[in-house]
Design an enzyme around this catalytic site. Structure first.
Site, PDB file in Angstrom:
ATOM      1  N   GLY A   1     -19.295  20.373 -15.475  1.00 20.07           N
ATOM      2  CA  GLY A   1     -18.039  19.561 -15.436  1.00 20.07           C
ATOM      3  C   GLY A   1     -17.599  19.033 -16.807  1.00 20.07           C
ATOM      4  O   GLY A   1     -18.307  19.197 -17.675  1.00 20.07           O
TER       5      GLY A   1
ATOM      6  N   GLY B   1     -27.824  22.024  -9.214  1.00 11.53           N
ATOM      7  CA  GLY B   1     -29.190  21.592  -9.909  1.00 11.53           C
ATOM      8  C   GLY B   1     -29.450  20.371 -10.212  1.00 11.53           C
ATOM      9  O   GLY B   1     -30.751  19.934 -10.462  1.00 11.53           O
TER      10      GLY B   1
ATOM     11  N   GLY C   1     -25.248  18.645 -16.961  1.00 13.20           N
ATOM     12  CA  GLY C   1     -24.872  18.933 -15.566  1.00 13.20           C
ATOM     13  C   GLY C   1     -23.532  19.455 -15.905  1.00 13.20           C
ATOM     14  O   GLY C   1     -23.008  19.874 -16.899  1.00 13.20           O
TER      15      GLY C   1
ATOM     16  N   ASN D   1     -18.219  20.103  -4.479  1.00 16.23           N
ATOM     17  CA  ASN D   1     -18.789  21.354  -4.791  1.00 16.23           C
ATOM     18  C   ASN D   1     -19.987  21.575  -4.071  1.00 16.23           C
ATOM     19  O   ASN D   1     -20.224  22.572  -3.632  1.00 16.23           O
ATOM     20  CB  ASN D   1     -18.941  21.282  -6.331  1.00 16.23           C
ATOM     21  CG  ASN D   1     -17.568  21.174  -7.157  1.00 16.23           C
ATOM     22  OD1 ASN D   1     -16.659  21.500  -6.944  1.00 16.23           O
ATOM     23  ND2 ASN D   1     -17.532  20.330  -8.125  1.00 16.23           N
TER      24      ASN D   1
ATOM     25  N   GLU E   1     -29.103  24.312 -17.427  1.00 13.42           N
ATOM     26  CA  GLU E   1     -28.721  25.358 -16.138  1.00 13.42           C
ATOM     27  C   GLU E   1     -27.561  26.054 -16.631  1.00 13.42           C
ATOM     28  O   GLU E   1     -27.625  27.177 -17.087  1.00 13.42           O
ATOM     29  CB  GLU E   1     -28.618  24.387 -15.086  1.00 13.42           C
ATOM     30  CG  GLU E   1     -28.217  25.246 -14.094  1.00 13.42           C
ATOM     31  CD  GLU E   1     -27.633  24.144 -12.884  1.00 13.42           C
ATOM     32  OE1 GLU E   1     -28.655  23.671 -12.081  1.00 13.42           O
ATOM     33  OE2 GLU E   1     -26.527  23.999 -12.448  1.00 13.42           O
TER      34      GLU E   1
HETATM   35  N1  COA Z   1     -14.139   9.578  -4.862  1.00 16.62           N
HETATM   36  C1  COA Z   1     -13.161  10.621  -4.673  1.00 16.62           C
HETATM   37  N2  COA Z   1     -12.969  11.603  -5.507  1.00 16.62           N
HETATM   38  C2  COA Z   1     -13.483  11.186  -6.862  1.00 16.62           C
HETATM   39  C3  COA Z   1     -14.336  10.261  -7.091  1.00 16.62           C
HETATM   40  C4  COA Z   1     -14.712   9.337  -6.021  1.00 16.62           C
HETATM   41  N3  COA Z   1     -15.476   8.514  -6.206  1.00 16.62           N
HETATM   42  N4  COA Z   1     -14.880  10.342  -8.303  1.00 16.62           N
HETATM   43  C5  COA Z   1     -14.248  11.443  -9.045  1.00 16.62           C
HETATM   44  N5  COA Z   1     -13.493  11.830  -8.069  1.00 16.62           N
HETATM   45  C6  COA Z   1     -12.750  13.312  -8.254  1.00 16.62           C
HETATM   46  C7  COA Z   1     -11.715  12.793  -9.492  1.00 16.62           C
HETATM   47  O1  COA Z   1     -10.510  12.219  -9.122  1.00 16.62           O
HETATM   48  C8  COA Z   1     -11.413  14.639  -9.941  1.00 16.62           C
HETATM   49  O2  COA Z   1     -10.444  15.039  -8.878  1.00 16.62           O
HETATM   50  P1  COA Z   1      -9.423  15.919  -9.213  1.00 16.62           P
HETATM   51  O3  COA Z   1      -9.979  17.280  -9.521  1.00 16.62           O
HETATM   52  O4  COA Z   1      -8.306  16.008  -8.108  1.00 16.62           O
HETATM   53  O5  COA Z   1      -8.690  15.333 -10.495  1.00 16.62           O
HETATM   54  C9  COA Z   1     -12.812  15.002  -9.532  1.00 16.62           C
HETATM   55  O6  COA Z   1     -13.460  14.203  -8.498  1.00 16.62           O
HETATM   56  C10 COA Z   1     -13.596  15.471 -10.658  1.00 16.62           C
HETATM   57  O7  COA Z   1     -13.915  14.346 -11.222  1.00 16.62           O
HETATM   58  P2  COA Z   1     -14.054  14.332 -12.890  1.00 16.62           P
HETATM   59  O8  COA Z   1     -14.099  12.812 -13.017  1.00 16.62           O
HETATM   60  O9  COA Z   1     -12.726  14.942 -13.732  1.00 16.62           O
HETATM   61  O10 COA Z   1     -15.639  14.828 -13.168  1.00 16.62           O
HETATM   62  P3  COA Z   1     -16.228  16.078 -13.552  1.00 16.62           P
HETATM   63  O11 COA Z   1     -15.163  17.636 -13.555  1.00 16.62           O
HETATM   64  O12 COA Z   1     -17.294  16.047 -14.327  1.00 16.62           O
HETATM   65  O13 COA Z   1     -16.893  16.549 -12.062  1.00 16.62           O
HETATM   66  C11 COA Z   1     -18.379  16.319 -10.377  1.00 16.62           C
HETATM   67  C12 COA Z   1     -17.788  15.856 -11.341  1.00 16.62           C
HETATM   68  C13 COA Z   1     -19.383  15.281  -9.325  1.00 16.62           C
HETATM   69  C14 COA Z   1     -17.622  16.638  -9.217  1.00 16.62           C
HETATM   70  C15 COA Z   1     -19.304  17.385 -10.540  1.00 16.62           C
HETATM   71  O14 COA Z   1     -20.003  17.002 -11.891  1.00 16.62           O
HETATM   72  C16 COA Z   1     -20.051  17.972  -9.534  1.00 16.62           C
HETATM   73  O15 COA Z   1     -19.660  18.801  -8.745  1.00 16.62           O
HETATM   74  N6  COA Z   1     -21.298  17.545  -9.637  1.00 16.62           N
HETATM   75  C17 COA Z   1     -22.524  18.048  -8.428  1.00 16.62           C
HETATM   76  C18 COA Z   1     -23.340  19.359  -9.044  1.00 16.62           C
HETATM   77  C19 COA Z   1     -24.003  18.848 -10.128  1.00 16.62           C
HETATM   78  O16 COA Z   1     -24.326  17.875 -10.659  1.00 16.62           O
HETATM   79  N7  COA Z   1     -24.652  20.070 -10.963  1.00 16.62           N
HETATM   80  C20 COA Z   1     -25.237  19.724 -12.188  1.00 16.62           C
HETATM   81  C21 COA Z   1     -26.627  20.612 -12.362  1.00 16.62           C
HETATM   82  S1  COA Z   1     -26.422  21.556 -13.476  1.00 16.62           S
END
Ligand code: COA
Length: 520
Positions: free
Chosen positions: A280, A397, A278, A393, A303
């Site tokens: 991130g 996918g 995924g 976000n 993806e």
């Molecule tokens: N509640 C509130 N905020 C949370 C949290 C929770 N349980 N868990 C994480 N966060 C916040 C983090 O503090 C961080 O905040 P910041 O940007 O203010 O520092 C932010 O979410 C991102 O978290 P991080 O641990 O850095 O993870 P990441 O960069 O790997 O992103 C997702 C994680 C879930 C946001 C991201 O993977 C995503 O948007 N996924 C959905 C889409 C997807 O899965 N696509 C993949 C298919 S290809």
């Protein structure tokens, strides 16, 4: 009318025109971004290229925003996925964005969505063009597509992403092309454009190996649909992912250990199965963890191809990668695109409905690794809604992949915001992936293998393996009390969201009285 392009003298410019716009009759469509943007009318649905900051239209959207500052101009915007170059931000600030789908990752747009000002349709990335094709959603009036070139027949050669560009260009009434001179001509041949036929008599998508090519290298459309061509020299925005840290390295190590055991027990071979990772920081770090693993001849059917894909190529671990976009950090982008020919025979970029096609994902047997914001004790996953209400976000996918995976993994750090938030909670406040789509949950604490387990068993394993104190004890207490009430999936409904409520009221999910008890 000629684009003002002072940097090039006129013969050099003619050379570029010849190379980049190979159908001579289209050369008189070259114009400025402002002129191209004048085709857009209030209320139109616009389809733009761009997938996770790669290959986005970069100048016409900003010219649309410029117009919207002085006139009433609002559009519905569809893309592949998220955009770079502050396109979402600029359109939002100009008040030009009324609707947005199927994905975004921009802080300004996110805030407007959460204020209820922009209507956001958060959608499985494989589905948007299926709904467009069958006119279940509003048709696209104008497509704006970034290209490296237009061929002799007027076909569009995309840049660093395919996303939804092919179907947008095919289904739109009119097409504006941004020819980006900073995107290497060596990208030609990388893309594989395949458009499925109509249902219910659709034939199978003929991909039986990640490296199969089934389509064409450019998007064929009637050239007369191209109403304007704008020459640009703006680069893709660099990826914003952070490098692996101690916690993400631990998550990667737990997963590598788990896969080693699967190989030892004969359930996987040493090249595993095709991998999807995924977006991130966390997913990228997990993939980076495979560099120091015993696995070899890995493949990806994913993806977004992030930095880790090219690190794995360079480490000799990865044989082939199929994706819909290439999104790299600034440094990696310089290295990779300077030498893209080195990687080209091991790469394919496909439309996102093919990279994310449930049929192909199921057939190839993918190991999918996606990220959760929060997971609950039964394995339901929230990937999108912060504290249940506020869009982060989007699902992207992750649903396409998780539901159809051979093995569906979700990773998350066990805590967020310095421990004030637990990422494992009694009940998730929004469900993107149900427990039925989740085989493995992994945090820096450990890994929970949920295969073949009933909900009461899943809860024990998740709490034991994935959670640190003091949240661990809080979950043990919650589950014990819930089990007394009974049920297949025991809960105390009036307390299920108590942690989230406490966070809103006190700024922390920690129950101070309980935390003291654990410490004592
Ligand atoms: N509640 C509130 N905020 C949370 C949290 C929770 N349980 N868990 C994480 N966060 C916040 C983090 O503090 C961080 O905040 P910041 O940007 O203010 O520092 C932010 O979410 C991102 O978290 P991080 O641990 O850095 O993870 P990441 O960069 O790997 O992103 C997702 C994680 C879930 C946001 C991201 O993977 C995503 O948007 N996924 C959905 C889409 C997807 O899965 N696509 C993949 C298919 S290809």
């Amino acid at each position: 009318m000629h684009h003002s392009h002072q940097a090039q003298d006129s013969t050099e410019y003619q050379q570029i025109e010849k190379q980049r716009i190979r159908l001579p009759e289209l050369r008189n469509r070259i114009t400025t971004a402002a002129h191209a943007a004048s085709w857009i009318e209030d209320g139109m649905t616009i389809g733009m290229s761009g997938f996770t900051r790669a290959g986005d239209a970069k100048v016409v959207p900003l010219a649309i925003a410029e117009r919207a500052k002085t006139e009433n101009l609002k559009i519905s915007l569809m893309t592949g996925a998220s955009l770079g170059n502050d396109v979402d931000k600029t359109l939002t600030e100009a008040g030009a964005m009324s609707r947005r789908m199927p994905f975004q990752a921009d802080p300004t747009l996110r805030a407007a969505i959460n204020r209820g000002e922009v209507m956001y349709v958060d959608q499985h990335l494989s589905e948007t063009v299926e709904q467009l094709r069958t006119r279940q959603i509003n048709a696209i009036d104008i497509a704006i597509i970034e290209a490296i070139a237009i061929t002799e027949t007027g076909a569009i050669i995309p840049t660093t992403s395919v996303g939804n560009s092919a179907s947008f260009a095919i289904l739109a009434d009119q097409v504006i092309v941004e020819i980006n001179l900073t995107q290497s001509m060596d990208l030609e041949g990388l893309h594989d454009i395949f458009i499925p036929k109509h249902r219910p008599r659709r034939e199978p998508v003929p991909i039986t190996s990640v490296s199969d090519r089934i389509g064409t290298t450019a998007i064929s459309i009637p050239p007369e649909k191209i109403i304007a061509i704008v020459i640009t020299e703006k680069k893709d925005s660099a990826s914003t992912i952070l490098p692996p840290d101690e916690d993400t390295a631990k998550i990667a190590a737990h997963l590598v250990n788990f896969f080693k055991e699967e190989v030892r027990d004969g359930r996987l071979s040493n090249n595993l199965m095709p991998l999807q990772a995924g977006i991130g920081t966390i997913a990228n770090a997990v993939m980076t963890g495979f560099i120091d693993s015993p696995f070899e001849h890995l493949t990806m059917y994913s993806e977004v191809l992030q930095d880790s894909t090219f690190d794995l190529f360079d480490a000799g671990k990865l044989d082939f990668a199929s994706g819909s976009s290439i999104t790299l950090s600034a440094q990696k982008s310089q290295e990779v695109f300077a030498e893209i020919t080195k990687y080209k025979d091991r790469l394919i970029l496909r439309p996102q409905e093919i990279s994310n096609h449930p049929e192909v994902i199921r057939r190839l047997g993918l190991i999918t690794i996606n990220t959760a914001l929060e997971a609950d004790i039964y394995g339901n996953i929230n990937s999108t809604h912060v504290l249940g209400t506020h869009m982060m976000n989007g699902i992207g996918g992750s649903g396409d992949f998780a539901r159809n995976a051979y093995l569906s993994v979700f990773a998350t750090k066990s805590i967020a915001k310095d421990g004030k938030i637990s990422s494992i909670v009694p009940m998730v406040t929004h469900v993107d992936h149900t427990e039925h789509d989740v085989d493995i949950i992994v945090t820096e604490i450990g890994l929970a293998d949920l295969r073949g387990l009933a909900p009461r068993e899943r809860a024990q394993i998740i709490i034991q393996h994935c959670v640190a104190q003091p949240y661990k004890q809080m979950l043990i207490d919650y589950l014990a009390e819930a089990e007394q009430r009974g049920g297949h999936t025991p809960h105390i409904l009036e307390k299920a969201f108590e942690w989230h409520t406490r966070y809103r009221e006190t700024g922390s999910m920690l129950d101070v009285t309980k935390a003291l008890k654990v410490a004592a």
